[in-house]
Design an enzyme around this catalytic site. Structure first.
Site, PDB file in Angstrom:
ATOM      1  N   THR A   1       0.851  -1.192   0.000  1.00  0.00           N
ATOM      2  CA  THR A   1       0.000   0.000   0.000  1.00  0.00           C
ATOM      3  C   THR A   1       0.884   1.238   0.000  1.00  0.00           C
ATOM      4  O   THR A   1       1.900   1.284   0.691  1.00  0.00           O
ATOM      5  CB  THR A   1      -0.926   0.021   1.228  1.00  0.00           C
ATOM      6  OG1 THR A   1      -1.828  -1.089   1.151  1.00  0.00           O
ATOM      7  CG2 THR A   1      -1.756   1.304   1.268  1.00  0.00           C
TER       8      THR A   1
ATOM      9  N   PHE B   1       1.028   5.236   0.834  1.00  0.00           N
ATOM     10  CA  PHE B   1       0.391   6.245   1.670  1.00  0.00           C
ATOM     11  C   PHE B   1       0.951   7.626   1.325  1.00  0.00           C
ATOM     12  O   PHE B   1       2.135   7.751   0.977  1.00  0.00           O
ATOM     13  CB  PHE B   1       0.660   5.973   3.154  1.00  0.00           C
ATOM     14  CG  PHE B   1       0.168   4.637   3.648  1.00  0.00           C
ATOM     15  CD1 PHE B   1      -1.025   4.536   4.345  1.00  0.00           C
ATOM     16  CD2 PHE B   1       0.908   3.478   3.426  1.00  0.00           C
ATOM     17  CE1 PHE B   1      -1.480   3.309   4.822  1.00  0.00           C
ATOM     18  CE2 PHE B   1       0.463   2.247   3.891  1.00  0.00           C
ATOM     19  CZ  PHE B   1      -0.732   2.167   4.587  1.00  0.00           C
TER      20      PHE B   1
END
Length: 280
Positions: free
Chosen positions: A177, A179
């Protein structure tokens, strides 16, 4: 010590990403400001100019978080950095539980989806969606829910005193992921110096003319600016018009600025969301 607003609670993957970012870049510990939703992260940071926010923007399996692009654009906050995190899920329960005693698994819907193959090997177990991975772990620990397990990070399991029953239960091991760090403008400028930047996130619209996007990309290429991501979103109330969210990397700051000056006349509503250091 800086305070970072996150979606979720302590032990969530946003918490891990924020701690990793400030440890690697500033050798600094942080405090966490929990928020229920991503929009609350924006509101919290806007209310307190000393706060920094962190928001997931894309995942290698689930794709882009489109709502977060819009939340950042609609705010007056600035992207001040990025952090990439390998997401590895664990199955955690009370110390006295084992795999054989588990009757229910709780977690965020995305985490459950990412562990679907593993969960299919446990057909007798009830699957229950919760708001957050870390919150699932906390609820089991605080309420002494025997027979319940959470899918969460190892960090969250250890934080709330749970036992890790299985590790690495995600189906795709290449689960990452990305961010974005967001802050008020003055704080973003303090965090990021011109000498450090080599990446930018911009958003713009284009006129309805033939080859309008192709012309922009050609100019960027001419100035040795590399496009690493492009995401289009329809504009509500303006049929067949789109916002283009684009991430660009570069090695020469002057050529980068010249390239943006060259493409601005070809676009509409051009805005730099943030300039920052690329995270490899």
């Amino acid at each position: 010590m800086k305070t970072v607003a996150i979606q979720g609670i302590k032990g969530a993957y946003h918490d891990i990403a924020a701690r990793k970012y400030f440890e690697e870049n500033y050798k600094e510990e942080i405090e966490i400001q929990p928020c229920n939703q991503f929009k609350d992260v924006i509101l919290t940071v806007r209310r307190d100019p000393n706060l920094i926010g962190i928001m997931a923007i894309e995942n290698t399996i689930a794709g882009s978080l489109l709502q977060n692009y819009e939340l950042i654009r609609e705010s007056d906050l600035v992207v001040a950095g990025e952090q990439k995190l390998h997401i590895s899920h664990s199955l955690a329960a009370l110390p006295e539980d084992t795999i054989k005693t588990i009757v229910e698994v709780n977690s965020h819907p995305i985490a459950l989806m990412q562990c679907a193959d593993y969960l299919n090997t446990l057909p007798h177990i009830k699957i229950v969606e919760e708001e957050d991975t870390a919150l699932s772990a906390k609820n089991i620990a605080e309420n002494k829910l025997q027979g319940h397990a959470a899918i969460c990070s190892r960090y969250a399991a250890e934080l709330y005193g749970l036992k890790v029953l299985e590790e690495g239960i995600e189906t795709n091991k290449r689960n990452f992921t990305r961010f974005l760090l967001i802050a008020n403008r003055w704080l973003a400028e303090e965090l990021v110096k011109d000498s450090e930047i080599d990446k930018t996130s911009v958003v713009f619209t284009l006129p309805h003319t033939e080859g309008s996007l192709s012309k922009v990309l050609t100019i960027l290429s001419f100035y040795d600016i590399n496009l690493t991501k492009i995401q289009s979103l329809p504009i509500l109330g303006r049929e067949w018009e789109y916002l283009f969210y684009v991430d660009l990397t570069f090695k020469n700051l002057l050529k980068y600025k010249q390239g943006l000056d060259a493409v601005r006349p070809l676009t509409k509503e051009f805005r730099i969301l943030g300039e920052y250091k690329e995270k490899n």
